[in-house]
Scaffold this motif. Structure first.
Motif, PDB file in Angstrom:
ATOM      1  N   ILE A  32       0.920  -1.130  -0.014  1.00 28.21           N
ATOM      2  CA  ILE A  32      -0.229   0.286  -0.037  1.00 28.21           C
ATOM      3  C   ILE A  32       0.561   1.173   0.117  1.00 28.21           C
ATOM      4  CG2 ILE A  32      -1.419   1.494   1.917  1.00 28.21           C
ATOM      5  CD1 ILE A  32      -3.163  -1.272   1.995  1.00 28.21           C
ATOM      6  N   ASN A  33       1.828   1.558   0.972  1.00 27.59           N
ATOM      7  CA  ASN A  33       2.741   2.513   0.886  1.00 27.59           C
ATOM      8  C   ASN A  33       3.798   2.710  -0.246  1.00 27.59           C
ATOM      9  OD1 ASN A  33       2.213   3.726   3.544  1.00 27.59           O
ATOM     10  ND2 ASN A  33       2.089   1.922   4.271  1.00 27.59           N
ATOM     11  N   VAL A  34       4.505   2.075  -0.527  1.00 29.88           N
ATOM     12  CA  VAL A  34       5.012   2.220  -2.014  1.00 29.88           C
ATOM     13  C   VAL A  34       4.346   2.066  -2.971  1.00 29.88           C
ATOM     14  CG1 VAL A  34       7.058   0.896  -2.745  1.00 29.88           C
ATOM     15  CG2 VAL A  34       6.777   0.556  -0.762  1.00 29.88           C
ATOM     16  N   PRO A  35       4.495   2.990  -3.782  1.00 26.61           N
ATOM     17  CA  PRO A  35       3.035   3.525  -5.117  1.00 26.61           C
ATOM     18  C   PRO A  35       4.112   2.192  -6.304  1.00 26.61           C
ATOM     19  CG  PRO A  35       3.525   5.122  -3.430  1.00 26.61           C
ATOM     20  CD  PRO A  35       4.990   4.760  -2.954  1.00 26.61           C
ATOM     21  N   ALA A  36       4.765   2.102  -6.522  1.00 29.20           N
ATOM     22  CA  ALA A  36       5.461   1.503  -7.685  1.00 29.20           C
ATOM     23  C   ALA A  36       5.530   0.447  -7.444  1.00 29.20           C
ATOM     24  CB  ALA A  36       6.961   2.099  -6.992  1.00 29.20           C
ATOM     25  N   ILE A  37       5.130  -0.708  -6.198  1.00 30.05           N
ATOM     26  CA  ILE A  37       5.106  -1.623  -6.289  1.00 30.05           C
ATOM     27  C   ILE A  37       2.863  -1.804  -7.031  1.00 30.05           C
ATOM     28  CG2 ILE A  37       4.362  -4.071  -5.204  1.00 30.05           C
ATOM     29  CD1 ILE A  37       6.781  -2.604  -3.337  1.00 30.05           C
ATOM     30  N   SER A  38       2.885  -0.781  -5.853  1.00 27.74           N
ATOM     31  CA  SER A  38       0.708  -1.000  -5.898  1.00 27.74           C
ATOM     32  C   SER A  38       0.758  -0.414  -7.056  1.00 27.74           C
ATOM     33  CB  SER A  38       0.380  -0.748  -4.891  1.00 27.74           C
ATOM     34  OG  SER A  38       0.558   1.150  -4.611  1.00 27.74           O
ATOM     35  N   GLY A  39       0.944   0.866  -7.623  1.00 26.23           N
ATOM     36  CA  GLY A  39       0.247   1.222  -8.845  1.00 26.23           C
ATOM     37  C   GLY A  39      -0.283   2.167  -8.549  1.00 26.23           C
ATOM     38  N   GLY A  40       0.495   3.278  -8.164  1.00 24.61           N
ATOM     39  CA  GLY A  40      -0.399   5.048  -8.128  1.00 24.61           C
ATOM     40  C   GLY A  40      -1.055   5.116  -7.024  1.00 24.61           C
ATOM     41  N   ALA A  41      -1.439   5.856  -7.263  1.00 18.94           N
ATOM     42  CA  ALA A  41      -2.788   6.582  -6.940  1.00 18.94           C
ATOM     43  C   ALA A  41      -4.095   5.660  -6.333  1.00 18.94           C
ATOM     44  CB  ALA A  41      -3.602   7.835  -6.669  1.00 18.94           C
ATOM     45  N   GLN A  42      -4.472   5.099  -7.396  1.00 19.39           N
ATOM     46  CA  GLN A  42      -4.933   4.480  -8.047  1.00 19.39           C
ATOM     47  C   GLN A  42      -4.932   2.698  -7.261  1.00 19.39           C
ATOM     48  OE1 GLN A  42      -8.335   5.232  -8.087  1.00 19.39           O
ATOM     49  NE2 GLN A  42      -7.201   7.324  -9.308  1.00 19.39           N
ATOM     50  N   ALA A  43      -3.732   2.732  -6.839  1.00 18.11           N
ATOM     51  CA  ALA A  43      -3.517   1.367  -6.539  1.00 18.11           C
ATOM     52  C   ALA A  43      -4.065   0.266  -6.883  1.00 18.11           C
ATOM     53  CB  ALA A  43      -4.251   1.004  -4.792  1.00 18.11           C
ATOM     54  N   THR A  44      -4.328   0.067  -8.797  1.00 18.22           N
ATOM     55  CA  THR A  44      -5.103  -0.990  -9.351  1.00 18.22           C
ATOM     56  C   THR A  44      -4.087  -1.063 -10.658  1.00 18.22           C
ATOM     57  OG1 THR A  44      -6.739   0.094  -8.877  1.00 18.22           O
ATOM     58  CG2 THR A  44      -6.719  -1.869 -10.334  1.00 18.22           C
ATOM     59  N   LEU A  45      -3.712  -2.398 -10.343  1.00 18.15           N
ATOM     60  CA  LEU A  45      -2.772  -2.883 -11.744  1.00 18.15           C
ATOM     61  C   LEU A  45      -3.231  -3.990 -12.482  1.00 18.15           C
ATOM     62  CD1 LEU A  45       0.790  -3.769 -10.289  1.00 18.15           C
ATOM     63  CD2 LEU A  45       0.400  -1.787 -11.329  1.00 18.15           C
ATOM     64  N   ALA A  46      -4.141  -3.394 -14.249  1.00 13.59           N
ATOM     65  CA  ALA A  46      -3.841  -4.607 -14.701  1.00 13.59           C
ATOM     66  C   ALA A  46      -3.295  -5.130 -15.041  1.00 13.59           C
ATOM     67  CB  ALA A  46      -4.806  -3.274 -15.879  1.00 13.59           C
ATOM     68  N   THR A  47      -3.932  -6.238 -15.202  1.00 10.47           N
ATOM     69  CA  THR A  47      -2.988  -7.483 -15.570  1.00 10.47           C
ATOM     70  C   THR A  47      -2.334  -7.434 -17.736  1.00 10.47           C
ATOM     71  OG1 THR A  47      -4.312  -8.812 -16.720  1.00 10.47           O
ATOM     72  CG2 THR A  47      -2.917  -9.280 -14.695  1.00 10.47           C
ATOM     73  N   PRO A  48      -1.281  -7.354 -18.060  1.00 10.50           N
ATOM     74  CA  PRO A  48      -0.974  -6.994 -19.426  1.00 10.50           C
ATOM     75  C   PRO A  48      -1.295  -8.169 -19.873  1.00 10.50           C
ATOM     76  CG  PRO A  48       1.501  -6.996 -18.550  1.00 10.50           C
ATOM     77  CD  PRO A  48       0.571  -7.424 -17.359  1.00 10.50           C
ATOM     78  N   GLU A  49      -1.413  -7.817 -22.136  1.00  8.68           N
ATOM     79  CA  GLU A  49      -1.357  -9.043 -22.628  1.00  8.68           C
ATOM     80  C   GLU A  49      -0.171 -10.327 -22.349  1.00  8.68           C
ATOM     81  OE1 GLU A  49      -3.646  -7.527 -25.721  1.00  8.68           O
ATOM     82  OE2 GLU A  49      -5.022  -6.500 -25.267  1.00  8.68           O
ATOM     83  N   VAL A  50       0.125 -10.968 -22.532  1.00  6.97           N
ATOM     84  CA  VAL A  50       0.643 -11.888 -22.212  1.00  6.97           C
ATOM     85  C   VAL A  50       0.495 -14.076 -23.340  1.00  6.97           C
ATOM     86  CG1 VAL A  50       1.701 -11.361 -19.882  1.00  6.97           C
ATOM     87  CG2 VAL A  50      -0.550 -12.870 -20.011  1.00  6.97           C
ATOM     88  N   ARG A  51       1.337 -13.761 -23.239  1.00  9.62           N
ATOM     89  CA  ARG A  51       1.005 -14.627 -24.282  1.00  9.62           C
ATOM     90  C   ARG A  51       1.898 -16.267 -23.392  1.00  9.62           C
ATOM     91  NH1 ARG A  51       1.222 -15.061 -29.777  1.00  9.62           N
ATOM     92  NH2 ARG A  51       0.258 -13.421 -30.886  1.00  9.62           N
ATOM     93  N   LEU A  52       1.499 -17.369 -22.741  1.00  7.87           N
ATOM     94  CA  LEU A  52       1.624 -18.452 -22.898  1.00  7.87           C
ATOM     95  C   LEU A  52       1.962 -19.413 -23.230  1.00  7.87           C
ATOM     96  CD1 LEU A  52       2.319 -19.677 -19.782  1.00  7.87           C
ATOM     97  CD2 LEU A  52       0.593 -20.674 -20.048  1.00  7.87           C
ATOM     98  N   LEU A  53       3.316 -20.066 -23.801  1.00 13.04           N
ATOM     99  CA  LEU A  53       3.569 -21.384 -24.705  1.00 13.04           C
ATOM    100  C   LEU A  53       3.310 -21.291 -26.149  1.00 13.04           C
ATOM    101  CD1 LEU A  53       2.998 -24.432 -22.464  1.00 13.04           C
ATOM    102  CD2 LEU A  53       5.445 -23.398 -22.664  1.00 13.04           C
ATOM    103  N   PHE A  54       3.233 -19.423 -26.445  1.00 15.53           N
ATOM    104  CA  PHE A  54       2.547 -18.794 -27.687  1.00 15.53           C
ATOM    105  C   PHE A  54       1.426 -18.443 -28.055  1.00 15.53           C
ATOM    106  CE2 PHE A  54       6.659 -21.790 -28.522  1.00 15.53           C
ATOM    107  CZ  PHE A  54       7.853 -20.348 -28.435  1.00 15.53           C
ATOM    108  N   ILE A  55       0.681 -18.865 -26.559  1.00 19.16           N
ATOM    109  CA  ILE A  55      -0.764 -19.333 -26.674  1.00 19.16           C
ATOM    110  C   ILE A  55      -1.363 -17.637 -26.583  1.00 19.16           C
ATOM    111  CG2 ILE A  55      -3.198 -19.841 -26.488  1.00 19.16           C
ATOM    112  CD1 ILE A  55      -1.647 -22.241 -26.349  1.00 19.16           C
ATOM    113  N   PRO A  56      -1.667 -16.608 -26.851  1.00 17.05           N
ATOM    114  CA  PRO A  56      -2.731 -15.491 -26.136  1.00 17.05           C
ATOM    115  C   PRO A  56      -3.535 -16.033 -25.142  1.00 17.05           C
ATOM    116  CG  PRO A  56      -2.965 -15.301 -28.564  1.00 17.05           C
ATOM    117  CD  PRO A  56      -2.082 -16.813 -27.863  1.00 17.05           C
ATOM    118  N   LEU A  57      -3.090 -15.458 -24.246  1.00 14.50           N
ATOM    119  CA  LEU A  57      -4.509 -15.363 -22.709  1.00 14.50           C
ATOM    120  C   LEU A  57      -5.090 -14.702 -22.462  1.00 14.50           C
ATOM    121  CD1 LEU A  57      -2.324 -16.492 -19.587  1.00 14.50           C
ATOM    122  CD2 LEU A  57      -3.445 -17.764 -20.630  1.00 14.50           C
ATOM    123  N   ASP A  58      -6.333 -14.667 -23.626  1.00 12.33           N
ATOM    124  CA  ASP A  58      -7.727 -13.925 -23.606  1.00 12.33           C
ATOM    125  C   ASP A  58      -8.583 -14.583 -24.036  1.00 12.33           C
ATOM    126  OD1 ASP A  58      -6.879 -14.216 -26.188  1.00 12.33           O
ATOM    127  OD2 ASP A  58      -6.855 -12.444 -26.654  1.00 12.33           O
TER     128      ASP A  58
END
Lengths: 357, 415
Positions: free
Chosen positions: A146-172
């Protein structure tokens, strides 16, 4: 009759040491596995993404914790913090462009290393004192996030997960996310089943039952306690990352609060300490029962048989849920896994019960 | 024994009669609003009154013939403030055709942001959720619809500046719960401190705020001229009590929106003089609340205890649904049935100068501004009621929008 044992003769050690020596168990599991694999085709979207997927992911977390609490006997009341470390590490790594596979490993390692630092306390304290040490971990980790914005993601304290691929398959999409969760939970399951029948597992059980007795027979309690903390935190960290990527898709500190730690402990206890199937049953019980009860009550209220306030409808599931937890602990202290085991044992000799004793 | 218990339960149930009356509404496809809120965990201090206000207003709309003949149906579920239960309830409600969702829970609505944007379902986040969702281009389907915490801090600071003897050279203490919500006003106040030359110090107390004595002895040593208290629920009562115990006069205490009649009742005479930000007018004298009393509650169709009607949180609930229904009305008039998430959003963006007959400041939304201007006013507890001490106003929206832009840009970059 269902679990036919006659005619099964093990002539090799490998056959007796199989994970499932009975053909009936293997058939049952094969059926369940097929259902799990076909679930995206069979189940409506709602049940896939809101029931089955979270259930599997929480089962993986409960399995990680049951390795520590059930098999190695080390109480941990800050496991949500371990998962938080995994979730935040994986998101930050994935953001930095690290491939998702490596981000998962990084999540596990970060959680394992920090988990071990607090686990080191386990080398000196036991029981309630260990509970306090792990509680401290929960609060310290939450505070730092909560107290380190660099970890929690700033004032909104929310980090959205980026789009990633697992074993070449997009995770969506629900299906890809579900299969990832399923794959991870099955891996955890197989790992735990195998740990339980290996020398490591027996050493952990020896440490659990009496650590100085274990030392007398040549098991180094220090090493095995740390090993248990490391492995369990690694699995917990990866489970946290899977939870973030495959279910929440946006991470906030509240998702890994103290109440989540307690829920995880409850999953392990209600399911049955040290049992693999117990982790499945416990996670289902603690996670899904409140949801099912809430919807059931809302449905009954919708029939308008008698007028009832919404406030009461909202609180009845809590009462029922509490009563059910007490009932499980009271009638079967060994948890839901033991209830399953009793049923299985009954059918093992059914219908010739007199043959049992 | 068992019988008396049961009949007591049934009696209690029938006293709180439920059951939406859709009797006088013609058979058109209903418009479904999902009110998936926290009735059992953290937000309980307001959920009952808030939700009652929402449901009563929807019943008023239905009693008057619905929205152009479409009845408005509320899907109500408890989420216990748990994201996984919120997500389940949201997916279920979406399957049932809900076009609008209100979680009244910051953790749940934060977890749902990406989903509503993808599913094109309108999510209203009045007085909770992400402040940067005011940025309409980044969050097309999210509507904070009332002043964000940044705007609230700006209004309180502006009030100190214009009516409590100015900000310059003053010492302002912000006493807040140690959570992202508690920290939210800090950047706006810091910018204002630079602009006006006052001294700002933030004091955090640990969550959930039932124990704050250590924090307040620090505040006493700081000798602040004005104190802003930034918490919610019972923590606010503790804050006021501890402030007074540490020699801070009630008239120097200014609160975020979460301070209401129930808190004042618990604190008694100590509370007189405490001020708060308010987003919606409280009381029963307003035309909308009178209409609810006459056309819904008097017919025994209220959704909860009558004494709640007109309380601060009840009226906030009414205001949220008044705006949502207005948006749905505009959307149906412009784009016709069926109402979808996308047309409802456009309806919201067409609202201009809507004040629900004096219930709230005139709100206007646009494709860029989903906050509605950041209006509100300051009111003072006079021992029996909250009395407004200012007109509806907004303040320092330039600073607020800097914060909104900054965080919204972060969201777009995937931060």
């Amino acid at each position: 009759m269902f679990y036919r044992q006659s005619g099964i003769h093990h002539t090799r050690y490998a056959a007796t040491r199989k994970l499932w020596p009975l053909a009936a168990d293997r058939r049952l599991l094969g059926g369940l596995l097929a259902l799990a694999l076909l679930a995206p085709l069979l189940l409506p979207e709602l049940y896939l993404n809101s029931y089955l997927a979270p259930w599997l992911i929480w089962t993986a977390a409960a399995l990680s914790l049951t390795l520590l609490m059930g098999i190695a006997g080390q109480l941990h009341f800050g496991f949500a913090a371990v998962m938080a470390i995994g979730a935040y590490t994986s998101i930050h790594l994935a953001r930095a462009g690290v491939p998702f596979e490596l981000a998962l490993v990084g999540a596990g390692l970060a959680a394992a290393l920090i988990g071990c630092v607090f686990g080191a306390a386990a080398l000196r304290v036991k029981g309630l004192y260990l509970v306090m040490a792990t509680l401290a971990m929960q609060y310290l980790v939450s505070w730092v996030i909560i107290n380190v914005p660099a970890i929690s993601g700033g004032a909104q304290a929310t980090l959205a997960t980026p789009e990633v691929r697992l074993l070449f398959i997009p995770l969506d999409g629900d299906t890809a996310l579900y299969y990832t969760a399923l794959g991870w939970t099955l891996s955890c399951t197989l790992l735990l089943l195998n740990i339980k029948r290996s020398s490591v597992g027996r050493a952990l059980v020896a440490v659990r039952d009496k650590d100085f007795a274990a030392a007398v027979i040549g098991v180094d309690p220090l090493r095995y306690k740390l090993l248990a903390f490391f492995t369990s935190s690694f699995l917990g960290g990866v489970s946290g990352a899977i939870l973030a990527f495959c279910y929440y898709q946006a991470v906030t500190p509240e998702q890994f609060g103290f109440n989540v730690s307690i829920q995880l402990v409850a999953m392990v206890l209600v399911g049955g300490l040290g049992s693999v199937i117990g982790a499945y049953l416990g996670a289902g019980f603690i996670l899904l029962l409140p949801i099912v009860l809430t919807n059931l009550l809302a449905w009954v209220a919708g029939l308008e048989l008698f007028p009832v306030s919404f406030n009461l409808i909202a609180h009845i599931p809590l009462m029922v849920y509490g009563a059910l937890i007490i009932a499980v602990i009271l009638f079967e202290p060994l948890g839901l896994a033991k209830i399953y085991d009793n049923i299985r044992k009954y059918f093992l000799v059914w219908p010739f019960r007199h043959a049992q004793r | 024994m068992k019988k008396t218990w049961l009949s007591g339960l049934l009696g209690a149930c029938s006293a709180l009669a439920l059951g939406a009356s859709l009797a006088n509404v013609p058979d058109k496809e209903p418009v479904r609003f999902a009110l998936l809120q926290d009735f059992t965990a953290v937000y309980t201090f307001l959920t009952n009154e808030y939700n009652q206000g929402q449901q009563d207003y929807l019943r008023l709309v239905n009693a008057r013939g619905g929205l152009d003949g479409h009845p408005v149906e509320a899907l109500v579920r408890d989420t216990a403030n748990e994201p996984q239960r919120g997500i389940e309830a949201y997916n279920r409600a979406r399957g049932e055709g809900a076009v609008l969702v209100d979680f009244l829970s910051t953790p749940v609505s934060r977890a749902a942001v990406n989903r509503v944007l993808e599913d094109e379902v309108v999510m209203i986040t009045p007085l909770h959720g992400r402040g940067d969702a005011s940025h309409g281009e980044t969050f097309p389907f999210v509507f904070p619809m009332m002043a964000t915490y940044w705007s609230q801090a700006a209004i309180l600071a502006d009030y100190i500046d214009t009516e409590l003897g100015g900000l310059a050279g003053k010492r302002i203490a912000l006493v807040h719960i140690d959570s992202p919500f508690g920290r939210e006003p800090v950047p706006v106040l810091e910018t204002l401190a630079e602009r006006h030359g006052f001294e700002l110090r933030a004091f955090a107390y640990p969550s959930p705020g039932t124990e704050q004595s250590a924090t307040w002895s620090d505040v006493r040593r700081y000798r602040p001229d004005q104190v802003l208290i930034w918490g919610a629920g019972s923590g606010q009562q503790v804050s006021v009590r501890e402030a007074i115990r540490n020699g801070i006069r009630p008239e120097h205490i200014l609160s975020v929106v979460w301070l209401a009649e129930a808190d004042a009742e618990h604190l008694g005479k100590h509370m007189t003089g405490v001020k708060r930000y308010e987003a919606v007018a409280p009381g029963r004298e307003l035309p909308v609340i009178q209409a609810i009393l006459d056309e819904v509650v008097a017919k025994g169709e209220g959704s909860g205890p009558e004494e709640n009607v007109g309380s601060s949180y009840y009226n906030i609930g009414v205001a949220t649904m008044a705006v949502a229904v207005e948006a749905a009305r505009l959307a149906l008039a412009e784009y016709g049935a069926p109402l979808t998430g996308d047309t409802l959003r456009r309806g919201f963006e067409q609202i201009s100068n809507f004040d629900a007959e004096g219930l709230m400041p005139p709100l206007s939304f646009s494709a860029t501004d989903h906050q509605g201007g950041g209006f509100g006013r300051v009111s003072r507890w006079d021992g029996g009621a909250w009395v407004p001490v200012t007109e509806w106003r907004s303040a320092y929206q330039d600073i607020v929008w800097d914060e909104i832009e900054k965080d919204a840009a972060g969201f777009r970059d995937g931060r």
